[in-house]
Design an enzyme around this catalytic site. Structure first.
Site, PDB file in Angstrom:
ATOM      1  N   GLU A 266      66.577 108.582  64.522  1.00 20.24           N
ATOM      2  CA  GLU A 266      67.066 108.435  65.899  1.00 20.24           C
ATOM      3  C   GLU A 266      67.372 109.784  66.539  1.00 20.24           C
ATOM      4  OE1 GLU A 266      70.358 105.699  65.387  1.00 20.24           O
ATOM      5  OE2 GLU A 266      69.061 103.987  65.783  1.00 20.24           O
ATOM      6  N   ASP A 339      69.322  96.594  61.625  1.00 17.63           N
ATOM      7  CA  ASP A 339      70.485  97.374  62.035  1.00 17.63           C
ATOM      8  C   ASP A 339      71.720  96.516  62.271  1.00 17.63           C
ATOM      9  OD1 ASP A 339      72.083  99.437  62.790  1.00 17.63           O
ATOM     10  OD2 ASP A 339      71.153  99.778  64.734  1.00 17.63           O
ATOM     11  N   GLU A 367      79.841  96.343  65.905  1.00 17.27           N
ATOM     12  CA  GLU A 367      78.898  96.763  66.954  1.00 17.27           C
ATOM     13  C   GLU A 367      78.089  95.596  67.513  1.00 17.27           C
ATOM     14  OE1 GLU A 367      76.078  99.736  65.692  1.00 17.27           O
ATOM     15  OE2 GLU A 367      74.960  99.665  67.572  1.00 17.27           O
TER      16      GLU A 367
END
Lengths: 680, 680
Positions: A266, A339, A367
């Site tokens: 990333e 993820d 998250e």
């Protein structure tokens, strides 16, 4: 009753409701009412902590005698311990401390005073703080960083010190023994002298609690702060720079744990930027810390912009490096191949490496599971992953067994959890999010624990008085049921049947299954993952599709590959399924999808009832805080249901079954809403 | 099926769904497929309209013969009519026009071709447009004014002309024969030459449809635009000014209807400003228009800042003037003593005046019933009022009988409805709000009609093809049930059991039972009306309280006065009731209140299901528009429930029964939300 009795009752009631509990004490609310006499042949800061905890929290017989005994008993391993009637046996000071916390917990829970032994599943049980040096916390939902403010203020106040001590106690009480103080998206500045000085100070405060500090490092640090021209891991100057840096750190923090590295992931720099491999990069750092006993946790969370299914890439990247890493390198692998979604199959990497050790990375911060607005007890998610069978060495090769040394006999074992801790008074934003910090520690210590037992322990320590049994039926039972159901409810109203990553861009809180953007990489959009069309829904990862199933061992591979045998909770993860496909309960895909979303909403409403019913059985402050969060969750579950059903309906062209409550939002309005800043 | 058949079917289906209906045609969707030959001995613009309507909408036998017959039959009254097989009989041209519309309606509805007579209940059936001269509409929720833009633009475009013609047709089709073109909070400018010229032009367009125009006038006009020093109604110059102004108007509009006056009400000027009475003011204006056949509609909606219960004031102000008004003055009285609430008892004034005629004022625009966001069929509200028994002259003295001339034999009878019409393409903002315009006209024509029949007529004309019966079970029945239940649902989730006026300040859309403000008059706050305290809830208007019950005749007075006999729908209107008071169903007040609010929410959810189920039975455009509005209503019903229960709970200190779905909002958040501009 006489008037005076009434008055007394009234006063007591007032006192009861006035007993403010803001959650700051976490699950450490035990207060001793009796005295204990401790016998120890040894003195140390760790043992002092143990003694102090016993004096503060002893709930056993008054004036009881308790002995710390250093044992060579082969059944005690590492920092494990054995509790006997009046003895805590261990091999290490830390073993005594962990035994102490276990004894106090058992007293608090009112458990029988019987012999009890326990050894840790993993040797390193580590929190990863995604804390930035400017004080922000990536994917943090509980205020600011407790470690960092900004470059100008690296002081530690008395309040900080007390906070770190409570942080240390909390971690020690559940056996967590390491903490990475900064974000994996790391600033190189953490390795500069002023920051290292603060790291030294923090390490000093946490040391007696058995917590080693680790740091996330930026692969470009030799260039960024070292003024070198390259960060090539095979460059001699670079290697020397890291070796010197390691030496500098260990001079300040002799028991420094090591480095956590997110490289070539990333946008982070890494060895591939210099034509080198992950092995080159990791081994260079491993060499730097090896002389001091340090380790390198190298994250396997890598994926490129490519035609290849993102969920296959980490496996394909790392598999052929198996055995090439230095002994003090461990691969840190997220529980699923994507993820931290509400539900993923386990990452195939857990069952793939034969020589290089692999450590699970769980995400404690929510998250993708409602952040600190929603109640999600994640223990069930982690338990599901740990108990998943990889079949690496035949049936029973669970992720737990593949990572805790059972199968590999590798001495380096570890587990990481991305912390949900911030500067909020209650630490985690949501009172119930504390249970995830707790559960991570408990599972890291013992990966065979059951979520039900962890929830039970946590509820009693967090909300009840010591040994209290009167509220078992009215409080513990319903609240535990709510916790155990909570993650499944989220799966239902967010991403049932194996759907994944249909979140709004950026904030990852609300729904945006419609999210598509040709200007960014496809695998950062929602449509890449659900692939809805007029035929059906889901990502074909079977042998006729991306064939990610090939990364799994038989017989799991075939089971997943076959639409008829693929577990329905992973159906749309592995298959593009026609809207009319009949599921096991006889309903077709579209109909079942509607029911699942609606069930999720109804589950949250039931949680609201559950919680409202315990009104008066818990202090008003925490009651109201949780009640308010559940209201938000209820509204937002409805938003998820409406957004997903109305959007997928544009493909299925089918009515929502009429016995289901209707959407209360318009699709277009939701598209605007979930984009808006105020919604995050 | 052959391929060509399939193709044809597909094309037909496309055509079906492509048949866009945006609601602009209202309930006037009849298109003639057959020819009719009309025989009439007379020609006039009104008869031309009738002939034109018959040619456009005739659904009877092809080439049928139809005769207009001017009759002296005593059973035909005013603009009434009698339909026989091939004859429309009436005394007036307008009677022929109304008979024409009735005949076409009966054809459309597929009613048997039998003799049918009908006479109007009221001689004047008037819309009140609260349209300001700047183009805004007070309490309008369907765009801008169709009559006014601003001072600079007083032109009438061809589009305006066509709009007014359709407006004229729509009103004539339900028998409305008057329209007040401007807001009761009147600007004096309406009486200036440029505006009067536009009034003349509008009147000219509407005249053939039988619509007389009226104007709202500002009592201070002689000062504001007349340059006099006073507007004292006993001043000779002022009287002359009004007489001259009337003459000027009648020269432009010979059939001008008269004036509507809001005087000494909510800040409007009036005779009391000059030490005179309502009688002095009204009679002066009556004298001005009398020579031309005009009338004055004097509004009784007056209340002062005083200790006196606001709901008593209009009655107390006007009762002693009974008989003192000129013959061409009529008192215009709102249905309830407060202000168009979701439910009020009828205004005692209806049963109080023996000589001065009284006309009901209904509010078609949904100021207090969800505006154009919510589905509320108001016919049931008006029917409830019209059928309320005042007992003025014994049992059976209904509000209808007190106002339509049955009891008083007064030749001047009238009824007014505050219009919900604006520049929106569909006229009323919400498709179903058209039904209120329709229902007002139908009830004004015949105050004995049943809401159920009105709904049935409206549904068929608005959504079905002529004579269509196939959708009776699947469409007409459920949609009618929804309409008939809709007002009661709103009462339930907004103000059950007689609660009233607990709206958010200003916009009157959302809830604000907490609204209190010592800087404004108490009777503009919510707490003035619900009077919640730890004992109970409601406004004591019994003989132990404000004693508004004394304004009602026996036996109603005693029935309302007695907590045990007071109808429960008015309970909290007339009584301050303890939270623990047992209602007829055995539940106590708090519990029942909770169930009522929840029932309201569930009712709206049922409306959503009802509507979603008719998907495909109605054109997509209107289907989607209504579906979207119902979603908003569902969310907002929840807001009402949550706001009221959470607020009243702060007084009752009781839990919401646990079988009821929990609130999903926090009270403090709702306080902010309902204040915010975006919520209006």
């Amino acid at each position: 009753m006489k008037k005076t009795t009434l008055l007394l009752l009234a006063l007591l009631t007032c006192t009861y409701f006035a007993k403010a509990e803001d959650g700051h004490e976490l699950w450490l609310r035990n207060k001793s009412a009796t005295n204990v006499n401790i016998q120890t042949a040894k003195k140390s800061p760790v043992l002092d902590i143990a003694i102090n905890e016993l004096k503060k929290g002893w709930l056993g017989k008054n004036d009881a005698k308790l002995k710390f005994e250093f044992s060579t008993d082969a059944s005690i391993k590492g920092d494990g311990f054995r509790l006997e009637r009046s003895t805590i046996k261990a091999k290490t000071d830390l073993g005594i401390l962990y035994g102490t916390f276990e004894m106090l917990r058992r007293q608090y829970l009112g458990k029988a005073d019987e012999n009890f032994s326990s050894n840790p599943s993993y040797s390193r049980r580590i929190l990863n703080h995604w804390d930035n040096l400017d004080g922000s916390v990536e994917r943090g939902y509980a205020g600011k960083s407790i470690f960092w403010r900004n470059d100008q203020d690296l002081t530690i106040s008395q309040a900080d010190r007390e906070l770190y001590q409570l942080y240390g106690r909390a971690n020690a009480s559940v056996g967590i023994n390491g903490t990475v103080l900064n974000n994996v998206n790391a600033s190189a500045k953490i390795l500069t002298a002023p920051y290292l000085k603060k790291v030294q100070a923090i390490a000093g405060i946490l040391r007696p609690y058995g917590l080693k500090v680790y740091l996330s490092v930026n692969f470009s640090a030799p260039v960024t702060i070292g003024k070198l021209k390259t960060a090539d891991p095979l460059d001699a100057q670079v290697r020397k720079w890291w070796a010197d840096k390691a030496k500098e750190i260990y001079q300040l923090v002799p028991d420094f744990g090591g480095f956590l590295v997110k490289a070539n992931s990333e946008g982070q720099p890494g060895p591939q930027d210099f034509g080198r491999t992950h092995v080159d990069g990791a081994n260079m750092m491993a060499d730097a810390v090896a002389p001091f006993g340090g380790i390198v946790m190298w994250r396997a969370f890598v994926y490129q912009t490519s035609e290849q299914d993102r969920t296959k890439q980490a496996y394909n990247e790392f598999l052929h490096y198996d055995g090439q890493f230095k002994k003090n390198v461990i691969l840190q692998v997220k529980n699923g191949p994507l993820d931290f979604q509400p539900r993923e199959p386990f990452s195939a990497l857990f069952g793939a490496m034969n020589q290089t050790p692999v450590m699970p990375e769980f995400q404690i911060t929510q998250e993708y599971l409602g952040q600190s607005k929603q109640l999600a007890f994640l223990s069930t998610l982690w338990e599901e992953c740990l108990n998943s069978d990889t079949y690496q060495k035949g049936k029973g090769s669970t992720v737990a067994a593949c990572t805790d040394g059972t199968l590999s006999k590798n001495p380096l074992t570890a587990i990481a959890g991305v912390a949900n801790i911030g500067s909020d008074r209650n630490w985690t934003g949501h009172i119930f999010a504390q249970s995830n910090w707790y559960a991570f520690g408990r599972l890291a210590w013992n990966n065979q624990l059951k979520s039900e037992d962890i929830a039970d322990e946590w509820i009693r320590q967090t909300f009840l008085d010591a040994g209290e049994k009167a509220k078992d039926q009215a409080f513990v039972k319903p609240v535990k049921e709510m916790m155990l159901e909570s993650r499944e409810a989220i799966v239902n109203y967010m991403m049932p049947l194996g759907l994944h990553h249909i979140f709004a861009e950026g904030h990852h809180y609300g729904p945006a299954p419609w999210f598509a953007n040709t200007k960014i990489r496809a695998d950062w959009t929602s449509v890449y993952y659900h692939k809805a069309d007029t035929i059906g829904l889901g990502f074909n990862r079977s042998h006729t599709g991306s064939n990610s199933v090939e990364q799994y061992h038989e017989p799991l591979r075939s089971k997943l590959d076959n639409l008829a045998t693929c577990p329905e909770e992973y159906l749309l993860w592995f298959h593009h399924v026609p809207w009319t496909y009949k599921l096991k309960n006889g309903k077709d895909l579209w109909t079942e999808l509607c029911y699942r979303y609606d069930t999720g909403v109804q589950q949250v409403r039931t949680f609201q009832k559950t919680w409202d019913k315990v009104h008066g059985l818990v202090d008003e402050e925490r009651f109201t805080a949780v009640q308010s969060k559940l209201r938000t969750q209820s509204r937002d579950a409805q938003i998820w249901k409406d957004a997903c059903l109305l959007y997928f309906q544009t493909f299925s062209k089918r009515d929502i079954p009429y016995d289901i409550e209707r959407p209360v939002h318009d699709l277009e309005a939701l598209k605007k809403l979930t984009k808006s800043k105020s919604y995050e």
